[in-house]
Design an enzyme around this catalytic site. Structure first.
Site, PDB file in Angstrom:
ATOM      1  N   GLU A 259       4.626  -5.151   7.345  1.00  0.00           N
ATOM      2  CA  GLU A 259       3.916  -4.072   8.032  1.00  0.00           C
ATOM      3  C   GLU A 259       4.412  -3.853   9.450  1.00  0.00           C
ATOM      4  O   GLU A 259       4.455  -2.721   9.944  1.00  0.00           O
ATOM      5  CB  GLU A 259       2.406  -4.354   8.059  1.00  0.00           C
ATOM      6  CG  GLU A 259       1.698  -4.141   6.726  1.00  0.00           C
ATOM      7  CD  GLU A 259       1.654  -5.380   5.848  1.00  0.00           C
ATOM      8  OE1 GLU A 259       2.461  -6.319   6.068  1.00  0.00           O
ATOM      9  OE2 GLU A 259       0.819  -5.411   4.922  1.00  0.00           O
TER      10      GLU A 259
ATOM     11  N   GLU B  73      -0.702  -9.095  -0.525  1.00  0.00           N
ATOM     12  CA  GLU B  73      -2.136  -9.304  -0.282  1.00  0.00           C
ATOM     13  C   GLU B  73      -2.919  -9.284  -1.586  1.00  0.00           C
ATOM     14  O   GLU B  73      -3.841 -10.075  -1.787  1.00  0.00           O
ATOM     15  CB  GLU B  73      -2.635  -8.227   0.692  1.00  0.00           C
ATOM     16  CG  GLU B  73      -2.013  -8.407   2.081  1.00  0.00           C
ATOM     17  CD  GLU B  73      -2.283  -7.240   3.013  1.00  0.00           C
ATOM     18  OE1 GLU B  73      -1.923  -6.099   2.664  1.00  0.00           O
ATOM     19  OE2 GLU B  73      -2.860  -7.459   4.095  1.00  0.00           O
TER      20      GLU B  73
ATOM     21  N   GLY C 271       0.616  -4.817   1.018  1.00  0.00           N
ATOM     22  CA  GLY C 271      -0.558  -4.830   0.146  1.00  0.00           C
ATOM     23  C   GLY C 271      -0.284  -5.512  -1.193  1.00  0.00           C
ATOM     24  O   GLY C 271      -1.212  -6.049  -1.810  1.00  0.00           O
TER      25      GLY C 271
ATOM     26  N   ALA D  59       0.873  -1.164   0.000  1.00  0.00           N
ATOM     27  CA  ALA D  59       0.000   0.000   0.000  1.00  0.00           C
ATOM     28  C   ALA D  59       0.915   1.221   0.000  1.00  0.00           C
ATOM     29  O   ALA D  59       2.072   1.131   0.419  1.00  0.00           O
ATOM     30  CB  ALA D  59      -0.892  -0.015   1.225  1.00  0.00           C
TER      31      ALA D  59
HETATM   32  N1  CO8 Z   1       4.642   3.069  -0.657  1.00  0.00           N
HETATM   33  C1  CO8 Z   1       5.068   4.219  -1.229  1.00  0.00           C
HETATM   34  N2  CO8 Z   1       6.239   4.314  -1.897  1.00  0.00           N
HETATM   35  C2  CO8 Z   1       7.014   3.209  -1.971  1.00  0.00           C
HETATM   36  C3  CO8 Z   1       6.621   1.984  -1.377  1.00  0.00           C
HETATM   37  C4  CO8 Z   1       5.367   1.937  -0.696  1.00  0.00           C
HETATM   38  N3  CO8 Z   1       4.899   0.818  -0.140  1.00  0.00           N
HETATM   39  N4  CO8 Z   1       7.594   1.075  -1.604  1.00  0.00           N
HETATM   40  C5  CO8 Z   1       8.553   1.695  -2.317  1.00  0.00           C
HETATM   41  N5  CO8 Z   1       8.203   2.983  -2.544  1.00  0.00           N
HETATM   42  C6  CO8 Z   1       8.981   4.012  -3.251  1.00  0.00           C
HETATM   43  C7  CO8 Z   1      10.154   4.479  -2.432  1.00  0.00           C
HETATM   44  O1  CO8 Z   1       9.750   5.438  -1.467  1.00  0.00           O
HETATM   45  C8  CO8 Z   1      11.063   5.047  -3.510  1.00  0.00           C
HETATM   46  O2  CO8 Z   1      10.564   6.326  -3.863  1.00  0.00           O
HETATM   47  P1  CO8 Z   1      11.584   7.577  -3.972  1.00  0.00           P
HETATM   48  O3  CO8 Z   1      12.514   7.192  -5.110  1.00  0.00           O
HETATM   49  O4  CO8 Z   1      10.687   8.721  -4.294  1.00  0.00           O
HETATM   50  O5  CO8 Z   1      12.286   7.667  -2.673  1.00  0.00           O
HETATM   51  C9  CO8 Z   1      10.808   4.124  -4.690  1.00  0.00           C
HETATM   52  O6  CO8 Z   1       9.561   3.470  -4.418  1.00  0.00           O
HETATM   53  C10 CO8 Z   1      11.882   3.057  -4.842  1.00  0.00           C
HETATM   54  O7  CO8 Z   1      12.003   2.355  -3.617  1.00  0.00           O
HETATM   55  P2  CO8 Z   1      13.388   2.177  -2.824  1.00  0.00           P
HETATM   56  O8  CO8 Z   1      14.313   3.294  -3.145  1.00  0.00           O
HETATM   57  O9  CO8 Z   1      13.079   1.942  -1.389  1.00  0.00           O
HETATM   58  O10 CO8 Z   1      13.929   0.829  -3.512  1.00  0.00           O
HETATM   59  P3  CO8 Z   1      14.948  -0.222  -2.871  1.00  0.00           P
HETATM   60  O11 CO8 Z   1      15.354  -1.120  -3.990  1.00  0.00           O
HETATM   61  O12 CO8 Z   1      15.984   0.455  -2.059  1.00  0.00           O
HETATM   62  O13 CO8 Z   1      14.043  -1.099  -1.834  1.00  0.00           O
HETATM   63  C11 CO8 Z   1      12.066  -2.277  -1.117  1.00  0.00           C
HETATM   64  C12 CO8 Z   1      12.987  -1.894  -2.294  1.00  0.00           C
HETATM   65  C13 CO8 Z   1      12.802  -3.217  -0.172  1.00  0.00           C
HETATM   66  C14 CO8 Z   1      10.851  -2.978  -1.687  1.00  0.00           C
HETATM   67  C15 CO8 Z   1      11.661  -0.993  -0.351  1.00  0.00           C
HETATM   68  O14 CO8 Z   1      11.162  -0.049  -1.283  1.00  0.00           O
HETATM   69  C16 CO8 Z   1      10.627  -1.189   0.706  1.00  0.00           C
HETATM   70  O15 CO8 Z   1      10.921  -1.708   1.771  1.00  0.00           O
HETATM   71  N6  CO8 Z   1       9.361  -0.748   0.449  1.00  0.00           N
HETATM   72  C17 CO8 Z   1       8.305  -0.767   1.397  1.00  0.00           C
HETATM   73  C18 CO8 Z   1       7.809  -2.161   1.578  1.00  0.00           C
HETATM   74  C19 CO8 Z   1       6.730  -2.165   2.619  1.00  0.00           C
HETATM   75  O16 CO8 Z   1       6.946  -1.860   3.778  1.00  0.00           O
HETATM   76  N7  CO8 Z   1       5.529  -2.542   2.192  1.00  0.00           N
HETATM   77  C20 CO8 Z   1       4.407  -2.627   3.053  1.00  0.00           C
HETATM   78  C21 CO8 Z   1       3.709  -1.341   3.062  1.00  0.00           C
HETATM   79  S1  CO8 Z   1       2.455  -1.301   4.318  1.00  0.00           S
HETATM   80  C22 CO8 Z   1       1.083  -1.937   3.597  1.00  0.00           C
HETATM   81  O17 CO8 Z   1       1.126  -2.425   2.509  1.00  0.00           O
HETATM   82  C23 CO8 Z   1      -0.208  -1.902   4.321  1.00  0.00           C
HETATM   83  C24 CO8 Z   1      -0.617  -0.733   5.077  1.00  0.00           C
HETATM   84  C25 CO8 Z   1       0.002   0.611   4.820  1.00  0.00           C
HETATM   85  C26 CO8 Z   1      -0.566   1.644   5.783  1.00  0.00           C
HETATM   86  C27 CO8 Z   1       0.418   2.688   6.244  1.00  0.00           C
HETATM   87  C28 CO8 Z   1      -0.233   3.529   7.318  1.00  0.00           C
HETATM   88  C29 CO8 Z   1       0.742   4.366   8.113  1.00  0.00           C
END
Ligand code: CO8
Length: 261
Positions: free
Chosen positions: A135, A115, A112, A67
């Protein structure tokens, strides 16, 4: 043709291919993506020429990295409750699609994104795919079905471990654990998913919907109720032209010609 800001949608014969297309955000799922997915899948559902869909992520890195954290970081708690945040993923997306669809997971499927992949009828993964419910690392927990569908797919031990540590599961482990149907090299993923979808699309559309509906019932009900649902749906199918055609074609040693009637 509807045009989308966050999706690429194409028809390949009877197969609709939908690509999540926010590669700069690793295809993170914001509310615009959800609304477009609802629209695209409703169009797929309503189009009698379309029999199976494939959902994948644009770019080589991610199916969907979750998400959209940036969209939700500052959102007040009362809004999550008032909007019943994530409920439309169930009511207007997952439950609204009766036709079969496959998730072709081409990289990260996190939060998400994992999911969403688990809402599909089954997952075909690239060898580079990584699944996870991270999460907990954000101080939250899954909200689009992760705790429930992951536990059903891989059992309590792995689901608990993944939710509590936020660790990722690679493609091989995901296949061994029953989360994905098949793993293929990334370069072949789209071809394999489209080929599998075309195979499904060539079946009687009524039989396809019926098979999906009865397997889904296995996750919703008791064995006794499920066996009853299976028999009733089976009995309904015996009233179709397609079953007369399917059985006649078998006996006459020729391909069946389905009418969806
Ligand atoms: N949401 C928004 N932006 C994202 C997300 C995300 N889930 N994942 C990645 N991005 C963005 C990054 O912010 C980055 O943007 P920018 O270049 O503007 O900084 C771009 O995508 C590229 O990502 P990275 O630079 O982080 O890429 P890496 O190769 O270094 O890392 C990862 C890849 C490991 C996948 C890393 O991006 C990561 O950990 N992402 C988040 C994963 C995560 O935690 N997912 C779960 C999200 S939570 C959810 O799904 C449910 C509820 C959400 C509710 C939140 C309420 C507070």
């Amino acid at each position: 043709e509807t045009s989308y800001e966050n999706l690429l949608v194409e028809q390949h014969g009877a197969v609709t291919l939908v690509r999540l297309n926010r590669p700069q955000a690793l295809n993170a799922l914001n509310s615009a993506v959800l609304e477009e997915l609802i629209t695209a899948f409703a169009a797929f559902e309503a189009d009698p020429t379309q029999r199976c869909a494939v959902l994948t992520g644009a770019g080589e890195k991610a199916f969907a990295a979750g998400a959209d954290i940036k969209e939700m970081a500052q959102k007040p708690a009362a809004d999550f409750y008032a909007e019943d945040t994530f409920s439309r993923w169930t009511s207007h997306f997952a439950k609204a699609v009766r036709k079969p669809w496959i998730a072709a997971v081409n990289g990260f499927a996190l939060g998400g994104g994992c999911e969403l992949a688990m809402m599909a009828d089954f997952i075909i993964a690239s060898d580079t795919a990584r699944f996870g419910q991270p999460e907990i690392k954000l101080g939250i927990a899954p909200g689009m079905g992760g705790s429930q569908r992951l536990a059903r797919a891989v059992g309590k031990a792995k689901a608990m471990e993944m939710c509590l540590t936020g660790r990722m599961m690679g493609a091989q482990e995901a296949e061994q654990s029953g989360l994905v149907a098949r793993v293929v090299p990334l370069a072949n993923l789209l071809d394999e998913a489209l080929k599998t979808a075309a195979e499904i699309a060539a079946m009687s559309p009524l039989a396809a919907i019926a098979n999906k509906e009865m397997v889904q019932a296995a996750f919703e009900t008791t064995l006794d109720q499920g066996l009853l649902i299976e028999r009733r749906i089976f009995q309904v199918l015996t009233a179709t032209q397609d079953r007369l055609e399917g059985m006649a074609a078998f006996i006459e040693k020729r391909p069946a010609v389905w009418q969806g009637k």
